[in-house]
Design a protein around this motif. Structure first.
Motif, PDB file in Angstrom:
ATOM      1  N   MET A  88       9.380  10.879 -16.791  1.00 35.77           N
ATOM      2  CA  MET A  88       8.925  10.030 -18.034  1.00 35.77           C
ATOM      3  C   MET A  88      10.076   9.471 -18.032  1.00 35.77           C
ATOM      4  SD  MET A  88       7.400  12.527 -20.884  1.00 35.77           S
ATOM      5  CE  MET A  88       8.422  14.549 -20.177  1.00 35.77           C
ATOM      6  N   GLY A  89       9.966   7.922 -18.228  1.00 34.44           N
ATOM      7  CA  GLY A  89      11.081   7.570 -18.173  1.00 34.44           C
ATOM      8  C   GLY A  89      11.385   6.582 -19.906  1.00 34.44           C
ATOM      9  N   ARG A  90      12.664   6.487 -19.707  1.00 37.10           N
ATOM     10  CA  ARG A  90      12.526   5.570 -21.136  1.00 37.10           C
ATOM     11  C   ARG A  90      11.568   4.582 -21.872  1.00 37.10           C
ATOM     12  NH1 ARG A  90      16.193   5.560 -25.640  1.00 37.10           N
ATOM     13  NH2 ARG A  90      16.234   4.399 -26.750  1.00 37.10           N
ATOM     14  N   CYS A  91      10.789   4.781 -22.669  1.00 39.70           N
ATOM     15  CA  CYS A  91      10.276   4.113 -23.355  1.00 39.70           C
ATOM     16  C   CYS A  91      10.763   2.644 -24.079  1.00 39.70           C
ATOM     17  CB  CYS A  91       9.206   4.544 -24.431  1.00 39.70           C
ATOM     18  SG  CYS A  91       8.060   6.217 -22.904  1.00 39.70           S
ATOM     19  N   ALA A  92       9.750   1.749 -24.312  1.00 37.41           N
ATOM     20  CA  ALA A  92      10.321   0.812 -25.828  1.00 37.41           C
ATOM     21  C   ALA A  92       9.869   1.294 -27.068  1.00 37.41           C
ATOM     22  CB  ALA A  92       9.314  -0.293 -25.159  1.00 37.41           C
ATOM     23  N   GLY A  93      10.600   0.902 -27.875  1.00 38.77           N
ATOM     24  CA  GLY A  93      10.351   1.688 -28.931  1.00 38.77           C
ATOM     25  C   GLY A  93      12.077   1.848 -30.133  1.00 38.77           C
ATOM     26  N   ASN A  94      11.769   2.796 -31.311  1.00 39.75           N
ATOM     27  CA  ASN A  94      13.025   2.761 -32.034  1.00 39.75           C
ATOM     28  C   ASN A  94      12.631   3.527 -32.146  1.00 39.75           C
ATOM     29  OD1 ASN A  94      14.945   3.233 -33.374  1.00 39.75           O
ATOM     30  ND2 ASN A  94      15.292   0.539 -33.789  1.00 39.75           N
ATOM     31  N   ARG A  95      13.217   4.693 -32.852  1.00 41.47           N
ATOM     32  CA  ARG A  95      13.510   6.425 -33.194  1.00 41.47           C
ATOM     33  C   ARG A  95      14.315   6.375 -34.199  1.00 41.47           C
ATOM     34  NH1 ARG A  95      12.514  10.885 -29.505  1.00 41.47           N
ATOM     35  NH2 ARG A  95      14.086  10.174 -28.641  1.00 41.47           N
ATOM     36  N   ILE A 120       0.904  13.567 -22.992  1.00 40.05           N
ATOM     37  CA  ILE A 120       0.988  14.543 -21.889  1.00 40.05           C
ATOM     38  C   ILE A 120      -0.242  15.281 -21.822  1.00 40.05           C
ATOM     39  CG2 ILE A 120       3.677  13.998 -20.289  1.00 40.05           C
ATOM     40  CD1 ILE A 120       3.669  16.980 -21.224  1.00 40.05           C
ATOM     41  N   THR A 121      -0.432  14.737 -20.488  1.00 38.40           N
ATOM     42  CA  THR A 121      -1.893  15.788 -20.500  1.00 38.40           C
ATOM     43  C   THR A 121      -1.966  17.524 -22.075  1.00 38.40           C
ATOM     44  OG1 THR A 121      -3.005  15.279 -18.693  1.00 38.40           O
ATOM     45  CG2 THR A 121      -3.750  17.562 -19.003  1.00 38.40           C
ATOM     46  N   THR A 122      -0.527  17.970 -21.115  1.00 40.74           N
ATOM     47  CA  THR A 122      -0.622  19.068 -21.458  1.00 40.74           C
ATOM     48  C   THR A 122       0.600  19.781 -21.753  1.00 40.74           C
ATOM     49  OG1 THR A 122      -0.960  22.312 -21.773  1.00 40.74           O
ATOM     50  CG2 THR A 122      -0.995  20.817 -19.453  1.00 40.74           C
ATOM     51  N   ILE A 123       1.134  20.522 -21.962  1.00 39.66           N
ATOM     52  CA  ILE A 123       2.907  21.176 -22.070  1.00 39.66           C
ATOM     53  C   ILE A 123       2.383  22.326 -21.419  1.00 39.66           C
ATOM     54  CG2 ILE A 123       4.156  19.619 -23.823  1.00 39.66           C
ATOM     55  CD1 ILE A 123       4.365  22.130 -25.454  1.00 39.66           C
ATOM     56  N   TYR A 124       1.394  22.723 -21.713  1.00 35.23           N
ATOM     57  CA  TYR A 124       0.805  24.529 -20.996  1.00 35.23           C
ATOM     58  C   TYR A 124       1.889  25.109 -22.120  1.00 35.23           C
ATOM     59  CZ  TYR A 124      -0.649  22.346 -16.940  1.00 35.23           C
ATOM     60  OH  TYR A 124      -0.822  21.768 -15.857  1.00 35.23           O
ATOM     61  N   PRO A 125       1.195  25.257 -23.652  1.00 42.20           N
ATOM     62  CA  PRO A 125       2.284  25.537 -25.310  1.00 42.20           C
ATOM     63  C   PRO A 125       1.721  27.824 -24.162  1.00 42.20           C
ATOM     64  CG  PRO A 125       0.072  24.859 -25.709  1.00 42.20           C
ATOM     65  CD  PRO A 125       0.452  24.322 -23.857  1.00 42.20           C
ATOM     66  N   ARG A 131       5.042  20.917 -42.765  1.00 44.85           N
ATOM     67  CA  ARG A 131       4.515  20.525 -42.371  1.00 44.85           C
ATOM     68  C   ARG A 131       5.150  19.364 -41.619  1.00 44.85           C
ATOM     69  NH1 ARG A 131       0.536  15.708 -45.373  1.00 44.85           N
ATOM     70  NH2 ARG A 131      -1.234  16.226 -44.149  1.00 44.85           N
ATOM     71  N   ILE A 132       5.050  19.598 -40.232  1.00 44.28           N
ATOM     72  CA  ILE A 132       6.069  19.017 -39.020  1.00 44.28           C
ATOM     73  C   ILE A 132       5.408  17.872 -38.366  1.00 44.28           C
ATOM     74  CG2 ILE A 132       6.305  19.817 -36.767  1.00 44.28           C
ATOM     75  CD1 ILE A 132       5.282  22.580 -37.574  1.00 44.28           C
ATOM     76  N   LEU A 133       6.184  17.110 -38.249  1.00 43.78           N
ATOM     77  CA  LEU A 133       5.567  15.618 -37.851  1.00 43.78           C
ATOM     78  C   LEU A 133       6.518  15.345 -36.588  1.00 43.78           C
ATOM     79  CD1 LEU A 133       6.184  13.622 -41.008  1.00 43.78           C
ATOM     80  CD2 LEU A 133       4.180  14.548 -40.621  1.00 43.78           C
ATOM     81  N   GLY A 134       5.929  15.091 -35.739  1.00 42.91           N
ATOM     82  CA  GLY A 134       6.736  14.640 -34.604  1.00 42.91           C
ATOM     83  C   GLY A 134       7.337  13.395 -34.524  1.00 42.91           C
ATOM     84  N   VAL A 135       7.866  12.873 -33.503  1.00 43.58           N
ATOM     85  CA  VAL A 135       8.708  11.114 -33.411  1.00 43.58           C
ATOM     86  C   VAL A 135       8.396  11.391 -31.848  1.00 43.58           C
ATOM     87  CG1 VAL A 135       9.640   9.332 -34.275  1.00 43.58           C
ATOM     88  CG2 VAL A 135       9.205  11.430 -36.207  1.00 43.58           C
ATOM     89  N   GLY A 136       8.669  10.314 -31.587  1.00 46.97           N
ATOM     90  CA  GLY A 136       8.143  10.165 -30.195  1.00 46.97           C
ATOM     91  C   GLY A 136       7.565   8.504 -29.788  1.00 46.97           C
ATOM     92  N   TYR A 137       7.225   8.889 -28.715  1.00 42.11           N
ATOM     93  CA  TYR A 137       7.338   7.284 -27.814  1.00 42.11           C
ATOM     94  C   TYR A 137       5.598   8.011 -27.273  1.00 42.11           C
ATOM     95  CZ  TYR A 137      11.949   5.770 -27.423  1.00 42.11           C
ATOM     96  OH  TYR A 137      13.106   4.777 -28.444  1.00 42.11           O
ATOM     97  N   ALA A 138       4.920   6.381 -27.468  1.00 43.94           N
ATOM     98  CA  ALA A 138       3.264   7.021 -27.143  1.00 43.94           C
ATOM     99  C   ALA A 138       3.325   6.862 -25.629  1.00 43.94           C
ATOM    100  CB  ALA A 138       2.927   5.904 -27.484  1.00 43.94           C
ATOM    101  N   CYS A 139       4.527   6.618 -24.296  1.00 42.33           N
ATOM    102  CA  CYS A 139       4.138   6.637 -23.250  1.00 42.33           C
ATOM    103  C   CYS A 139       4.914   8.131 -22.048  1.00 42.33           C
ATOM    104  CB  CYS A 139       5.000   5.625 -22.789  1.00 42.33           C
ATOM    105  SG  CYS A 139       6.579   6.237 -22.820  1.00 42.33           S
ATOM    106  N   THR A 140       5.027   9.041 -23.939  1.00 44.68           N
ATOM    107  CA  THR A 140       5.358  10.241 -23.839  1.00 44.68           C
ATOM    108  C   THR A 140       3.831  10.901 -23.447  1.00 44.68           C
ATOM    109  OG1 THR A 140       6.431  10.589 -25.875  1.00 44.68           O
ATOM    110  CG2 THR A 140       7.879  10.035 -23.828  1.00 44.68           C
ATOM    111  N   ASP A 152       1.049  16.778 -26.466  1.00 45.81           N
ATOM    112  CA  ASP A 152       0.070  16.472 -25.645  1.00 45.81           C
ATOM    113  C   ASP A 152      -0.892  16.142 -27.008  1.00 45.81           C
ATOM    114  OD1 ASP A 152      -0.547  19.149 -27.454  1.00 45.81           O
ATOM    115  OD2 ASP A 152      -0.461  20.401 -24.641  1.00 45.81           O
ATOM    116  N   SER A 153      -2.096  16.416 -26.426  1.00 49.09           N
ATOM    117  CA  SER A 153      -3.645  15.454 -27.785  1.00 49.09           C
ATOM    118  C   SER A 153      -3.141  16.533 -28.442  1.00 49.09           C
ATOM    119  CB  SER A 153      -4.211  15.794 -27.268  1.00 49.09           C
ATOM    120  OG  SER A 153      -5.593  16.352 -26.221  1.00 49.09           O
ATOM    121  N   TYR A 154      -3.123  17.984 -28.252  1.00 56.82           N
ATOM    122  CA  TYR A 154      -3.445  19.010 -29.439  1.00 56.82           C
ATOM    123  C   TYR A 154      -2.298  19.219 -30.428  1.00 56.82           C
ATOM    124  CZ  TYR A 154      -7.132  20.854 -26.315  1.00 56.82           C
ATOM    125  OH  TYR A 154      -8.223  20.737 -25.209  1.00 56.82           O
ATOM    126  N   CYS A 155      -1.426  18.266 -30.340  1.00 61.92           N
ATOM    127  CA  CYS A 155       0.217  18.116 -30.847  1.00 61.92           C
ATOM    128  C   CYS A 155       1.397  18.669 -30.895  1.00 61.92           C
ATOM    129  CB  CYS A 155      -0.400  18.350 -32.686  1.00 61.92           C
ATOM    130  SG  CYS A 155      -1.079  15.905 -33.199  1.00 61.92           S
TER     131      CYS A 155
END
Length: 139
Positions: A1-8, A112-117, A101-110, A76-79
């Motif tokens: 995963m490379g760095r994506c454009a955007g600002n967090r 992935i199909t699954t993190i294998y929770p 309540r848990i909010l993740g913050v990141g870049y859309a390009c990161t 992943d799509s299951y958050c």
């Protein structure tokens, strides 16, 4: 995963929150393999270097958050989130009752199909990226 454009950078959001009488608490590593503490902080208050040289409030009371914003390296799509290692957020969230309540913050390009929770992984309530807000996929 490379760095994506955007600002967090959430400092502007924190300033608007405090202008509306809300408050922010920053996570503090208390010890290895221990849950995080959350220390109240407002823009302009002094910070110091904590574990891994992450800035933490020099002072401030410990509080229990009702919303946690968690940075992600991937998700992943299951958050479920791929974090920065150590399991601090999952360990902490498992101890908080009621669960915030848990909010993740990141870049859309990161995304992935699954993190294998694993059984100890805790899904986020939503993921926020420069592309918008994603809710957990339901089967």
């Amino acid at each position: 995963m490379g760095r994506c454009a955007g600002n967090r950078d959430l400092r502007g959001w924190i300033e608007r929150l405090t202008e509306r009488n809300g408050f922010c608490a920053l996570p503090v590593v208390v010890g290895k393999s221990q849950p995080l503490a959350f220390r109240r902080w407002s823009p302009g208050e002094p910070l110091k270097s904590g574990v891994w040289n992450i800035k933490i409030p020099k002072a401030g009371e410990n509080v229990r958050p009702n919303i946690v914003i968690a940075p992600v390296l991937g998700f992943d799509s299951y958050c479920f989130r791929l974090g920065y290692g150590g399991g601090y957020f999952d360990r902490t969230l498992a101890t908080l009752s009621p669960k915030p309540r848990i909010l993740g913050v990141g870049y859309a390009c990161t995304e992935i199909t699954t993190i294998y929770p694993q059984p100890h992984d805790i899904a986020m309530d939503m993921m926020v990226t420069e592309a918008g807000v994603s809710l957990p996929h339901k089967e």
